[in-house]
Design a protein around this motif. Structure first.
Motif, PDB file in Angstrom:
ATOM      1  N   PHE A  57       0.837  -1.202   0.000  1.00 28.43           N
ATOM      2  CA  PHE A  57       0.000   0.000   0.000  1.00 28.43           C
ATOM      3  C   PHE A  57       0.870   1.250   0.000  1.00 28.43           C
ATOM      4  CE2 PHE A  57      -1.983   3.581   1.971  1.00 28.43           C
ATOM      5  CZ  PHE A  57      -3.295   3.573   1.560  1.00 28.43           C
ATOM      6  N   ILE A  58       1.823   1.314   0.910  1.00 32.45           N
ATOM      7  CA  ILE A  58       2.639   2.522   1.057  1.00 32.45           C
ATOM      8  C   ILE A  58       3.513   2.745  -0.171  1.00 32.45           C
ATOM      9  CG2 ILE A  58       4.504   3.577   2.414  1.00 32.45           C
ATOM     10  CD1 ILE A  58       3.176   2.198   4.876  1.00 32.45           C
ATOM     11  N   ALA A  59       4.024   1.677  -0.759  1.00 39.18           N
ATOM     12  CA  ALA A  59       4.843   1.804  -1.971  1.00 39.18           C
ATOM     13  C   ALA A  59       4.027   2.410  -3.113  1.00 39.18           C
ATOM     14  CB  ALA A  59       5.403   0.445  -2.369  1.00 39.18           C
ATOM     15  N   ILE A  60       2.813   1.904  -3.324  1.00 37.82           N
ATOM     16  CA  ILE A  60       1.954   2.429  -4.399  1.00 37.82           C
ATOM     17  C   ILE A  60       1.497   3.844  -4.070  1.00 37.82           C
ATOM     18  CG2 ILE A  60      -0.227   2.110  -5.646  1.00 37.82           C
ATOM     19  CD1 ILE A  60       0.112  -0.917  -5.200  1.00 37.82           C
ATOM     20  N   ALA A  99      -4.765   2.324  -2.190  1.00 37.34           N
ATOM     21  CA  ALA A  99      -3.531   3.118  -2.226  1.00 37.34           C
ATOM     22  C   ALA A  99      -3.619   4.226  -3.273  1.00 37.34           C
ATOM     23  CB  ALA A  99      -2.338   2.218  -2.508  1.00 37.34           C
ATOM     24  N   ILE A 100      -4.109   3.894  -4.468  1.00 42.42           N
ATOM     25  CA  ILE A 100      -4.229   4.899  -5.528  1.00 42.42           C
ATOM     26  C   ILE A 100      -5.269   5.953  -5.146  1.00 42.42           C
ATOM     27  CG2 ILE A 100      -4.813   5.296  -7.948  1.00 42.42           C
ATOM     28  CD1 ILE A 100      -3.884   2.381  -8.485  1.00 42.42           C
ATOM     29  N   ALA A 101      -6.439   5.488  -4.666  1.00 40.07           N
ATOM     30  CA  ALA A 101      -7.499   6.414  -4.267  1.00 40.07           C
ATOM     31  C   ALA A 101      -7.027   7.351  -3.155  1.00 40.07           C
ATOM     32  CB  ALA A 101      -8.731   5.637  -3.815  1.00 40.07           C
ATOM     33  N   SER A 102      -6.237   6.832  -2.218  1.00 39.64           N
ATOM     34  CA  SER A 102      -5.746   7.635  -1.099  1.00 39.64           C
ATOM     35  C   SER A 102      -4.814   8.741  -1.557  1.00 39.64           C
ATOM     36  CB  SER A 102      -5.009   6.737  -0.097  1.00 39.64           C
ATOM     37  OG  SER A 102      -5.873   5.810   0.486  1.00 39.64           O
ATOM     38  N   ALA A 103      -3.934   8.426  -2.497  1.00 41.93           N
ATOM     39  CA  ALA A 103      -2.985   9.427  -2.986  1.00 41.93           C
ATOM     40  C   ALA A 103      -3.717  10.610  -3.615  1.00 41.93           C
ATOM     41  CB  ALA A 103      -2.021   8.784  -3.986  1.00 41.93           C
ATOM     42  N   TYR A 104      -4.743  10.326  -4.383  1.00 40.71           N
ATOM     43  CA  TYR A 104      -5.535  11.404  -4.986  1.00 40.71           C
ATOM     44  C   TYR A 104      -6.311  12.176  -3.916  1.00 40.71           C
ATOM     45  CZ  TYR A 104      -4.675  10.274  -9.897  1.00 40.71           C
ATOM     46  OH  TYR A 104      -4.091  10.106 -11.123  1.00 40.71           O
TER      47      TYR A 104
END
Length: 293
Positions: A57-60, A99-104
């Protein structure tokens, strides 16, 4: 902010790499600004210290966050996991999608679910798990020119999912190696016809059709031979009234659907017959990934 993603069951028998649905069993992650990087983990996987240090998760998340923000910030990640690891319930897809949704979300950038789904495709090439993880409900999905094409159907409250989770995993990689290199025309036609019928049964909510429509000749028997007791789990579920019973993803979980009035009885019978396995009854998730401020 907090992100929630549901568990998924893929293939559903004959719909190899194509059919999947979302189950009300969730992984959640809370992300907060922090003076230094930190991780806490509760629930599934919390007894595995490697997950804190080598966290997919953290890497992505970091890859996407750095590309979106061009800033260096530290966060505290608090994971609360209900989805068992490596049991065929889409734990990897849940990690990728969240992970992707969180970054956005942490950058305040709205991302459409269709875009999120196609970004996740870079990490998971088969759309049968990532599509219901993003969209929720029952999904028919395929990849055309590097883009996921799908149709979603909300699942009603009149049916429940029953999952039997063995006390050991089945490797997806080894599971795929167990499959034949070639299939006969007859077996191929069998699966195409049953996958089509199964899709129609879900769309029309024709639950009595599920038992026959969910039959498969492409992957289940080859994979289940790695854990022969799964054949007995499947037989027991169907004997006591399950509408269908299939290997969940590549295993080792066995997934069944039952009418509400039958679900608890079937769960009880499975508990008695397989006391060393976990048996859970859950509703279906029609929301998919959810971002909460």
């Amino acid at each position: 902010m907090r992100i929630s993603v549901p568990a998924t069951s893929a293939n559903l028998g004959p719909g190899f790499d194509t059919l999947g649905l979302a189950i009300s069993l969730h992984n959640q992650v809370s992300i907060k600004p922090s003076k230094f990087h930190s991780v806490s983990l509760k629930g599934e996987g919390s007894n595995n210290p490697v997950l804190k240090d080598n966290n997919m998760f953290i890497a992505i998340f970091n890859d996407f966050y750095h590309n979106l923000s061009q800033k260096k910030r530290h966060f505290r990640f608090e994971f609360s996991n209900e989805i068992p690891l490596s049991r065929g319930l889409g734990s990897s897809s849940a990690v990728i999608v969240s992970a992707i949704a969180s970054a956005y979300a942490i950058e305040g950038i709205k991302i459409e679910k269709e875009k999120l789904l196609n970004l996740a495709l870079a990490y998971e090439s088969h759309p049968d798990n990532i599509t219901p993880a993003v969209m929720g409900g029952f999904n028919v999905a395929t990849v055309h020119e590097n883009e996921v094409k799908f149709i979603k159907k909300d699942m009603p409250r009149s049916v429940k999912a029953i999952v039997v989770i063995p006390n050991r995993p089945m490797s997806t990689q080894l599971s795929r190696k167990a499959l034949p290199f070639k299939y006969s025309k007859e077996d191929t036609i069998f699966n195409i016809s049953h996958s089509s019928l199964l899709t129609a049964a879900f769309i029309n909510e024709d639950w009595e059709m599920l038992r026959n429509a969910s039959l498969d000749k492409i992957h289940q028997k080859y994979r289940m031979k790695q854990m022969p007791e799964l054949f007995d789990v499947q037989k027991t579920a169907l004997k006591h009234g399950a509408l269908m019973s299939t290997l969940s993803g590549s295993g080792s979980t066995l997934f069944s659907i039952a009418l509400n009035e039958d679900a608890k009885r079937i769960e009880s019978e499975l508990h008695k017959r397989f006391p060393h396995f976990r048996v859970l009854t859950r509703g279906f998730d029609n929301d998919g990934v959810v971002i909460k401020d």
